[in-house]
Structure formats: C-alpha cells, structure tokens
Design an enzyme around this catalytic site. Structure first.
Site, PDB file in Angstrom:
ATOM      1  N   ALA A   1       1.918  -0.709 -23.536  1.00 28.76           N
ATOM      2  CA  ALA A   1       3.045   0.211 -23.354  1.00 28.76           C
ATOM      3  C   ALA A   1       4.282  -0.583 -22.989  1.00 28.76           C
ATOM      4  O   ALA A   1       4.213  -1.521 -22.194  1.00 28.76           O
ATOM      5  CB  ALA A   1       2.742   1.247 -22.264  1.00 28.76           C
ATOM      6  N   CYS A   2       5.408  -0.224 -23.584  1.00 31.19           N
ATOM      7  CA  CYS A   2       6.691  -0.840 -23.247  1.00 31.19           C
ATOM      8  C   CYS A   2       7.711   0.272 -23.001  1.00 31.19           C
ATOM      9  O   CYS A   2       7.448   1.434 -23.314  1.00 31.19           O
ATOM     10  CB  CYS A   2       7.157  -1.780 -24.354  1.00 31.19           C
ATOM     11  SG  CYS A   2       7.629  -0.960 -25.892  1.00 31.19           S
ATOM     12  N   PRO A   3       8.872  -0.033 -22.432  1.00 26.46           N
ATOM     13  CA  PRO A   3       9.836   1.021 -22.079  1.00 26.46           C
ATOM     14  C   PRO A   3      10.270   1.908 -23.234  1.00 26.46           C
ATOM     15  O   PRO A   3      10.400   3.109 -23.077  1.00 26.46           O
ATOM     16  CB  PRO A   3      11.019   0.225 -21.512  1.00 26.46           C
ATOM     17  CG  PRO A   3      10.410  -0.999 -20.951  1.00 26.46           C
ATOM     18  CD  PRO A   3       9.286  -1.337 -21.897  1.00 26.46           C
TER      19      PRO A   3
ATOM     20  N   THR B   1       5.047  -2.461 -27.758  1.00 26.01           N
ATOM     21  CA  THR B   1       3.789  -1.721 -27.650  1.00 26.01           C
ATOM     22  C   THR B   1       2.840  -2.091 -28.782  1.00 26.01           C
ATOM     23  O   THR B   1       1.656  -2.384 -28.560  1.00 26.01           O
ATOM     24  CB  THR B   1       4.058  -0.206 -27.667  1.00 26.01           C
ATOM     25  OG1 THR B   1       4.862   0.134 -26.539  1.00 26.01           O
ATOM     26  CG2 THR B   1       2.765   0.589 -27.611  1.00 26.01           C
TER      27      THR B   1
END
Length: 555
Positions: free
Chosen positions: A107-109, A115
């Site tokens: 998961a990334c922002p 991701t």
C-alpha cells in the site's frame, strides 16, 4: 488469586462485553479477583480458539476454554480452568530460509504506482527463492488479489510493505515484518533477509515487537501519509468537478440552477469542504485506530470553519489522535463500564479537548498563517515563483516517490483546499519528468543501453505520461550518480517554468490524461512546454553522461 480474562475479539464489542460480564460475576463467586494487568495475574483465562502471542503471558498459568461453555456454564468453566491451567510459553519465531509460503500486503499513499510495483518486486524475489507467494494490493480502487483466511493459516510469514497504516487484523498470530514500498523496490532481497531475521508475532489489538528503529522514526510521517491517501480521492473528484464547471465559463457557476452551479456545488461546496476533515480524521485514525476517527473528523471540520486550512487540519489530526490514544491507554474503568469507553468516553472527551484547543488556541493563529501563505502564493513576484517552482520540482525528482517526493506532493495537495492551484501544477509537471527523460534518453542514445533498458525506457514513457515517477526507478537504482542529478535539474526547470507562467491544475493526479477534462489545466500550451523543456534537458544530459553498457562474449 488474581485473574485476567481475555475474550475472543471476533465476538465483537457486544459479544465480548456479554462474555466478560458473565465471567466476572462467576469469578467473584469463586473468590477470584479480576485484574487488567497481565503482570499481576496468577491465572489467565482465554476464551476462543487461540492464546494471544503475548510476551507478558510467559510463565503464567493459562487456560484456553470454549466460549459457549463460558457463557452457559461459567462455574464449571472456572473449575476446569483452575484444574487444567498450564504454564504458557510463547512460540519462537523460527523462520528459516527454507520457508516456502508467504503472504504480503502492499500500500502507498496514492494507491497507484508503488503499490503495484512493490507487489511485482515481491513476487519476483519470492519466485527466485522458490517460495509460494501471494500479494494483496491495497490500491486506490480497494483491495486486489485478496488473501483468504485459509492462505493466512498456511502462511509461514506475513510481509507488510506499506507507507500508510492498513488493516492487518486478519493476520493476527502470524510472524510479520513491516517495511516501506521504497525499500521493497530498491532492496528487495535485503528486505526479505531482514524479514526472516526480524519477523515477530503480530496481535490485532496491539503492535508487534520489532527491533527495526526505522518505523519509530517515520511514525509521524506515516500517519500524515495515511491521511493524505484517504483525502486524495476527495481532491480528485472535487477538483475535476470544479474544472468541468469552469468549462461552461469561469463565472458560469454563479447562475443558480445551472449545470455549472451544480458541478461547483458538488466539487467546491461538498468534496472540497470534506478534504480537511477527512485528512484530519484519518491522521487520527492512523494514530489511535477507530477511537481517533470521530475527534479527528470534528477537529478537521473546525479547522475548515476557522479558516485554518490544511495546516490546521494536520494539527487537528495529530492532536485528536494522540489525545484519543492517551485516553484509551490511561483511562481505567470498572469491568461493568468498560464497553462505554470506545463509544462514549473517548469520543466525547477527545472531541471536547481537540475542539476547544482548535477554537481557542490553534484556530486563529493558523488561520493567519494560511491567509499569509495564500496571499504570498497568489501575489508572488516572478523571481519568487521561479524559486518555489524549482524547489518543488527538484523535490519531486529527488527520490522517485520517496519521502522528499511525497513531502512536496502533500504540500501541493494541501493547498488545493484553499483554492491555490499553481504549486500543484508545478509538482505534477515535474513528477512526470524523470520517467519521460529516461525514455527519451533510451531513444536518443539507443546504443548506450542494453535491450532490457530500452524496453524499460518504453514503459517509462507511458508511466511518465500517467504521472508515475516510479517509472524511472530501474534507471536510478542502476546508475543513481548520473540519473538523479539529471532528473532533479530537469524537474526544477519544469517546476520553475510552470510557476512562472502561472499554470493551474485542478486535480492532483492523472498526468497528461487530465487534459481530457476541459479546464483542468490552464494554460495548456505553456504547461506542455514546461514538461517538454524539463524532459528534453534531463534526457539529453543523461544521454551524454551515460556510459555504454559493456557486454562480454565467449570465444
């Protein structure tokens, strides 16, 4: 004898409360004294299917019993607990290099680039080692390739590759290692080795023990990125609705009852109004879990109503989160009132403390700072605009989606809440430069790159058009001393030009495909020229500096 009762969390709030109430009454009848502190307990009674992997239970007399028996025959339950309780020893986390099954979450922002690139890197490395692997992506469209309970049960290791906080409850009781998407991409093999050595059992109601100090140093940053990640869809939807409204004319929305007015109401009055509360709410959620969400949302709403903007929202989110966490940790209630803490005590008092501080202490000073910042950005001279654009552009290219890149991006996204669109334009334009420049370099100096790099260059061109800076990572990892300075110079030039021509961008993502939305980017020609200028500059410099790939042939 002092006793600690641990109830299966899968029963939910009401079920757990019911079981604890019944067992507490039966314990009193059996002459047992209840305690909430595991260190004080002489006997630990657990209902459910599994004993928590908690170091504080080591050496304690522990009994694992059936929930149904605890509900319907509590006296017999306690008699059996006293008779059958045995000293507990937490299982060792012995994960050898022969481990064959791992599950991972990425998961990334933004939930777009890192991701899925991190997921691909994990799958590639696991297959090299001959391991079975499944990666669940927590992207912008939700969870993909979801890991099932059966797969969790069979897994030897859980690898969490996330820059934001994600729900990990289903992995309770499994050995887990957490790292960032950046490290997973750049040092995949090294992170796998660290996972084998440092994984610890994870419990859903607390954080697993981990000796890696990096997580502690980046906790605040991770909380901020969690808030930004939940805010982004709101920003994108609101910004594009506003852009569509402007397509009917810059002032068309002022005519009541028109489609332009409806679009402005959806984007400006609704989506943009929720940006700061969502930012604050999920910063607090990241810190204190569910108890932090309500005070965070309220604090963010107060930041909006006091004109404290995104800076006030960030302050409100951290304030609400840490207040809620403190209350959750420090407030001790009798067993009969424990259920009131998450639904009444924490939301009420955390909201009161956060709200009063926002109104009487933080609101007005931060509103003044935001007003000054907005005025300066909207009235800055050409020299200041060039300097700011160059700084933001350079930051976007400094680490290809890393901490510096995300700091600049969060700054631009936050300013959208105050209808300041120029920095976001410079940031997205500069963020497209690294992959585009690498793609251009592979075309100009084709003979200096091998076949794999030339193919990577083609992919980088497409990723660059989509505003995915990570497309340049394969080149940066291989040749950082030349790639990074070239990209930083190109990004700085692009950002400076974008700010100098007062380009404005309504949406924080989408790359050049945002051009399909009328009014999303202005002026279009000048904006395109800024991207082309930075791309050609960075691409040409790297094409000149790049050393030809050497190949060895057997004779």
């Amino acid at each position: 004898m002092k006793m600690l009762i641990i109830v299966d969390p899968s029963l939910g709030l009401a079920g757990s409360y019911l079981v604890k109430t019944i067992l507490s009454a039966a314990a009193a009848e059996n002459g047992l004294i209840l305690t909430e502190n595991p260190a004080e307990a002489d006997l630990v009674v657990v209902t459910g299917s599994r004993i928590p992997t908690d170091n504080t239970l080591n050496g304690k007399l522990v009994y694992l019993g059936d929930t149904e028996q605890a509900l319907h025959a509590p006296k017999n339950f306690f008699q059996q607990a006293k008779a059958d309780a045995k000293p507990y020893q937490i299982p060792a986390t012995d994960i050898s290099c022969d481990t064959k099954r791992i599950v991972a979450v990425t998961a990334c922002p933004t939930g777009v680039a890192h991701t899925f690139m991190a997921a691909e890197a994990i799958e590639t490395e696991a297959k090299k080692r001959g391991w079975w692997v499944k990666v669940e992506t927590r992207g912008s469209v939700g969870a993909g390739n979801v890991i099932t309970p059966e797969e969790v049960e069979k897994a030897d290791l859980v690898l969490v590759v996330a820059d934001i906080d994600v729900d990990l409850a289903k992995f309770a009781g499994k050995p887990m290692y957490r790292t960032s998407t950046g490290l997973a991409l750049k040092k995949t093999a090294q992170e796998f080795d660290r996972a084998l050595a440092e994984a610890r059992f994870f419990e859903s109601e607390g954080q697993y023990v981990k000796t890696d100090r990096r997580e502690e140093n980046t906790g605040i940053y991770r909380h901020l990125l969690t808030g930004v990640s939940y805010m982004l869809p709101m920003v994108v939807a609101g910004g594009l609705c506003i852009a569509l409204s402007f397509a009917f004319g810059i002032t068309a929305f002022k005519e009541s009852g028109t489609l332009a007015a409806a679009l402005m109401q959806i984007g400006g009055s609704s989506a943009f109004a929720l940006m700061v509360p969502v930012l604050a709410g999920y910063i607090a959620f990241s810190i204190a879990d569910r108890p932090g969400l309500t005070p965070g949302l309220i604090g963010g709403m107060l930041a909006t109503s006091t004109n404290a903007g995104f800076i006030g929202g960030i302050i409100a989110g951290f304030l609400a989160g840490y207040v809620a966490k403190l209350l959750n940790t420090k407030v001790k209630l009798p067993q009969s009132m424990a259920a009131l803490k998450p639904i009444l005590i924490i939301p009420l008092f955390a909201s009161l403390i956060t709200g009063l501080i926002m109104i009487y202490v933080i609101g007005k000073p931060v509103a003044g700072i935001m007003a000054g910042l907005t005025y300066w950005l909207s009235h800055m001279e050409t020299t200041n605009a060039l300097l700011l654009g160059a700084i933001l552009g350079g930051m976007m290219c400094a680490d290809m989606g890393g901490a510096i890149n995300k700091a600049a991006y969060a700054f631009g996204v936050g300013l959208l809440s105050s209808q300041t669109y120029a920095p976001m334009a410079a940031i997205m334009a500069a963020g497209m430069v690294p992959p585009l420049a690498m793609g251009v370099a592979t075309l100009i100096a084709r003979q200096k790159f091998d076949n794999v790099q030339r193919e990577s260059g083609k992919a980088a061109l497409v990723l660059g058009l989509c505003f995915i800076s990570e497309g340049a990572i394969p080149f940066a990892v291989r040749d950082p001393i030349r790639v990074l300075p070239c990209c930083i110079v190109g990004g700085a030039v692009t950002g400076a030009i974008s700010m100098a021509i007062s380009a404005q961008l309504m949406a924080p993502h989408g790359g050049l495909f945002v051009l399909l939305i009328p009014g999303a980017i202005t002026p279009i020609l000048g904006y395109l020229m800024s991207i082309i200028a930075g791309t050609l500059l960075a691409g040409l410099i790297y094409a000149l500096l790049k050393r030809p790939e050497t190949t060895t042939t057997k004779t």
